[in-house]
Design a protein around this motif. Structure first.
Motif, mmCIF file in Angstrom:
data_model
loop_
_atom_site.group_PDB
_atom_site.id
_atom_site.type_symbol
_atom_site.label_atom_id
_atom_site.label_comp_id
_atom_site.label_asym_id
_atom_site.label_seq_id
_atom_site.Cartn_x
_atom_site.Cartn_y
_atom_site.Cartn_z
ATOM 1 N N VAL A 119 9.939 3.979 6.019
ATOM 2 C CA VAL A 119 8.912 3.741 7.034
ATOM 3 C C VAL A 119 8.306 2.357 6.836
ATOM 4 N N LYS A 120 7.768 1.819 7.921
ATOM 5 C CA LYS A 120 6.932 0.627 7.813
ATOM 6 C C LYS A 120 5.538 1.125 7.429
ATOM 7 N N VAL A 121 5.126 0.824 6.209
ATOM 8 C CA VAL A 121 3.874 1.354 5.684
ATOM 9 C C VAL A 121 2.721 0.460 6.131
ATOM 10 N N GLY A 122 1.889 0.976 7.023
ATOM 11 C CA GLY A 122 0.750 0.194 7.491
ATOM 12 C C GLY A 122 -0.379 0.182 6.486
ATOM 13 N N TYR A 159 -8.325 5.154 -3.952
ATOM 14 C CA TYR A 159 -8.609 3.761 -3.614
ATOM 15 C C TYR A 159 -7.538 3.260 -2.652
ATOM 16 N N HIS A 160 -7.887 2.216 -1.915
ATOM 17 C CA HIS A 160 -6.971 1.631 -0.944
ATOM 18 C C HIS A 160 -6.072 0.635 -1.649
ATOM 19 N N GLY A 161 -4.744 0.887 -1.661
ATOM 20 C CA GLY A 161 -3.802 0.029 -2.364
ATOM 21 C C GLY A 161 -3.133 -0.987 -1.454
ATOM 22 N N ARG A 162 -2.121 -1.626 -1.985
ATOM 23 C CA ARG A 162 -1.435 -2.717 -1.293
ATOM 24 C C ARG A 162 -0.119 -2.218 -0.703
ATOM 25 N N ALA A 163 -0.016 -2.164 0.635
ATOM 26 C CA ALA A 163 1.178 -1.635 1.291
ATOM 27 C C ALA A 163 2.354 -2.600 1.250
ATOM 28 N N SER A 164 2.089 -3.909 1.187
ATOM 29 C CA SER A 164 3.162 -4.902 1.306
ATOM 30 C C SER A 164 4.123 -4.880 0.127
ATOM 31 N N GLU A 201 4.314 9.810 -9.682
ATOM 32 C CA GLU A 201 3.525 10.308 -8.550
ATOM 33 C C GLU A 201 4.456 10.812 -7.445
ATOM 34 N N MET A 202 3.859 11.498 -6.492
ATOM 35 C CA MET A 202 4.512 11.799 -5.222
ATOM 36 C C MET A 202 3.607 11.259 -4.125
ATOM 37 N N ALA A 203 4.186 11.040 -2.947
ATOM 38 C CA ALA A 203 3.387 10.528 -1.842
ATOM 39 C C ALA A 203 3.781 11.243 -0.560
ATOM 40 N N PHE A 204 2.798 11.468 0.302
ATOM 41 C CA PHE A 204 3.123 12.005 1.625
ATOM 42 C C PHE A 204 2.977 10.923 2.683
ATOM 43 N N ILE A 205 3.758 11.081 3.740
ATOM 44 C CA ILE A 205 3.788 10.124 4.844
ATOM 45 C C ILE A 205 3.176 10.789 6.067
ATOM 46 N N THR A 206 2.201 10.107 6.662
ATOM 47 C CA THR A 206 1.516 10.699 7.811
ATOM 48 C C THR A 206 2.384 10.610 9.062
ATOM 49 N N GLY A 207 2.295 11.661 9.872
ATOM 50 C CA GLY A 207 3.153 11.753 11.053
ATOM 51 C C GLY A 207 2.421 11.756 12.368
ATOM 52 N N GLY A 208 1.102 11.570 12.345
ATOM 53 C CA GLY A 208 0.341 11.562 13.584
ATOM 54 C C GLY A 208 -0.881 10.684 13.452
ATOM 55 N N VAL A 341 0.675 6.564 12.125
ATOM 56 C CA VAL A 341 1.997 7.071 11.750
ATOM 57 C C VAL A 341 2.603 6.149 10.696
ATOM 58 N N GLY A 342 3.093 6.731 9.609
ATOM 59 C CA GLY A 342 3.728 5.951 8.560
ATOM 60 C C GLY A 342 2.814 5.530 7.440
ATOM 61 N N ASP A 343 1.539 5.910 7.502
ATOM 62 C CA ASP A 343 0.663 5.631 6.357
ATOM 63 C C ASP A 343 1.154 6.432 5.155
ATOM 64 N N MET A 344 0.915 5.897 3.970
ATOM 65 C CA MET A 344 1.395 6.551 2.751
ATOM 66 C C MET A 344 0.221 6.887 1.847
#
Length: 415
Positions: A119-122, A159-164, A201-208, A341-344
Motif C-alpha cells: 500500500v501507499k502508506v499515507g 505516537y505518530h511515526g514516519r511513513a516515508s 510487531e504486527m500492523a493493521f492497514i485501514t480500509g475505509g 485508506v492505507g494508513d498503517m
C-alpha cells in the motif's frame, strides 16, 4: 478445503489464507496478486477473462495498479467477494480455472516475482500495547516497582511515526547515525548507532476513510481494518534514549521500518480469534469491547550473520497484546482524528511472559548485560552490520494454517 494448486503442508499460503499483495517480474508490470502455495494468482488476468463479471463496480484496471489502496477503498463487500471468487476457483473440485486456457498466464511463480510495498502508506502510527514489553522497559530505565506509567492501563499509548521510510521485506537498511550520550560522559557524541535493535510487531492497514470530527467505536473498528502484516520497527536505542524526553521517539525510529509484503485479511484470521488478556482496571466505556479482538498468531525472530546459519532468538505471540486492534483504532479516532485508506497502525513490540518471548534485543539481552548466543558461535547484544533479521508469523488450528511469510532485512554499514 483442498486446492488443485500444490501447497506444501507447512506453507503459509494455503487456500484458507489467500493474502493480497503487489508484485512484478521481468515481463510483468506492477499488479495485484494473491498468494497460494508457491504461486501468485494474477488478478488482472482473471478480470480480463470475466471471472469477476458479477462485480460491476470493479474498474477495468483496478488490478494493474502499483498499490492496493484503490482496491481496498472499494469496501469490504467487494474485497471479500473477490477473495471468495478466487478461493472457489482454486478449490480442488472446481475446474473452471484449472482447465481454462488462461491458467498458465494467471498463475505466476512466486520465486520469480519481486514483491513491492503493498500500500501507499499515507500515515503511520506506532502503539506501545504489550504490557510485558512496557513493564520490561520501565523496569530497565525507571523504577522496577512502578514500571508502568500511570496512564498505561487506561489508554493505548502511541505516537505518530514516519511513513516515508516504511519498506518491504528484502530491502536492506543502513545503520543510522545520530546523537547519543554515554551516562559516564558530560557531553553527547555523534556517530553510527551502537545499539541497533529490531522490534517484533504486527500492523493493521485501514480500509475505509473517516471525516475529521468522526470517531470509530470499538464495535465498528474491524469494518475499517482490511488486513495485517508483520512489522519490524527498527530502533536505534542509544539515539532514542538521548532524544525521547520530552516529546518521544524521533530519529531513533524514523530511519526504517520493514514490513512483510502479503496482507492477510481479517477474514482469513477469523478462525484464530480469541479473548485477550483481562484488563484491570476496567477501561472507559469507549474502549470496552463486545467481542474478542485478539488473534492467536505465532511469531518468531531469527538473526542471520553474513554467511552463517540463522539463529532463532525469539518466539512470541500476538495474543499477548494488552490493547487490541479495535481499541487502538477507537482511541486513535476518539478525538476526531480522520483516517485514510492505507494508513498503517503498528502494535508496538510484542513481548510475552518468558525471557525467550521478548520481542527486542533490548529485552532479550537485557540492556546488553545478557548477550544472546547464536547457533554457529558468537553472540549478540544488539544487531551488527551484515546481520539479517528475519521475522515470521503464522496461525494454525485444527488443520488450518494461515501465515504471513516473512519480513527480512539486512543491515548495511552507515553511509
Amino acid at each position: 478445503m483442498a486446492s488443485w494448486v500444490p501447497v506444501a503442508k507447512d506453507s503459509d499460503f494455503t487456500i484458507y489464507n489467500l493474502p493480497f499483495g503487489v508484485f512484478q517480474n521481468k515481463r510483468l508490470s506492477p499488479r495485484v496478486g494473491m498468494a497460494i502455495g508457491d504461486k501468485i494468482v494474477d488478478l488482472s488476468v482473471l478480470y480480463e477473462e470475466g471471472f469477476f463479471s458479477e462485480l460491476s463496480q470493479l474498474p477495468h484496471d483496478i488490478f494493474l495498479r502499483d498499490a492496493l489502496n484503490d482496491f481496498i477503498g472499494l469496501g469490504k463487500p467487494v474485497t471479500r467477494k473477490v477473495r471468495e471468487i478466487v478461493q472457489n476457483l482454486l478449490k480442488e473440485e472446481n475446474d473452471q480455472l484449472r482447465e481454462h486456457t488462461c491458467r498458465g498466464k494467471a498463475m505466476v511463480n512466486r520465486n520469480e516475482a519481486q514483491m513491492m510495498l503493498p500500500v501507499k502508506v499515507g500515515d503511520y502510527t506506532d502503539f506501545y500495547s504489550s504490557m510485558e514489553h512496557a513493564t520490561n522497559v520501565g523496569t530497565m530505565f525507571r523504577d522496577p516497582n512502578n514500571a508502568l506509567l500511570p496512564n498505561w492501563k487506561h489508554l493505548p499509548v502511541g505516537y505518530h511515526g514516519r511513513a516515508s521510510s516504511i519498506i518491504p521485506s528484502g530491502v536492506p537498511i543502513y545503520r543510522p547515525k545520530g546523537q547519543f550520550k554515554d551516562p559516564n560522559k558530560e557531553q553527547p557524541e555523534f556517530g553510527p548507532s551502537r545499539r541497533l535493535d529490531f522490534e517484533l510487531e504486527m500492523a493493521f492497514i485501514t480500509g475505509g476513510p473517516t471525516k475529521m470530527g468522526d470517531s470509530i467505536p470499538t464495535e465498528d473498528a474491524e469494518d475499517y481494518i482490511f488486513g495485517m502484516v508483520l512489522f519490524n520497527d527498527w530502533s536505534a536505542r542509544d539515539i532514542q534514549a538521548w532524544e525521547y524526553v520530552p516529546l518521544g521517539p524521533f530519529l531513533g525510529k524514523s530511519f526504517a521500518s520493514s514490513i512483510s509484503p502479503w496482507v492477510v485479511t481479517l477474514e482469513a484470521l477469523e478462525p484464530f480469534r480469541q479473548a485477550g488478556p483481562k484488563q484491570d482496571p476496567e477501561v472507559l466505556p469507549y474502549l470496552q469491547c463486545k467481542k474478542d479482538h485478539a488473534f492467536d498468531i505465532q511469531l518468531e525472530v531469527y538473526i542471520q550473520p553474513d554467511g552463517l546459519k540463522a539463529s532463532k532468538v525469539c518466539t512470541s505471540n500476538f495474543k499477548y497484546m494488552y490493547w487490541n486492534i479495535a481499541q487502538q483504532l477507537a482511541h486513535h479516532t476518539v478525538n476526531g482524528c480522520n483516517i485514510n485508506v492505507g494508513d498503517m497502525m503498528a502494535s508496538g513490540t510484542i513481548s510475552g511472559p518468558t525471557e525467550d518471548s521478548y520481542g527486542s534485543m533490548l529485552e532479550l539481552a537485557w540492556k546488553g548485560t545478557k548477550p544472546v548466543k547464536l547457533e554457529e558461535g558468537g553472540e549478540r547484544k544488539f544487531i551488527e552490520d551484515g546481520d539479517t533479521v528475519i521475522m515470521k508469523g503464522y496461525a494454525e488450528k485444527e488443520g488450518i494454517r494461515v501465515g504471513f511469510g516473512e519480513v527480512a532485512s539486512k543491515v548495511l554499514p552507515a553511509k
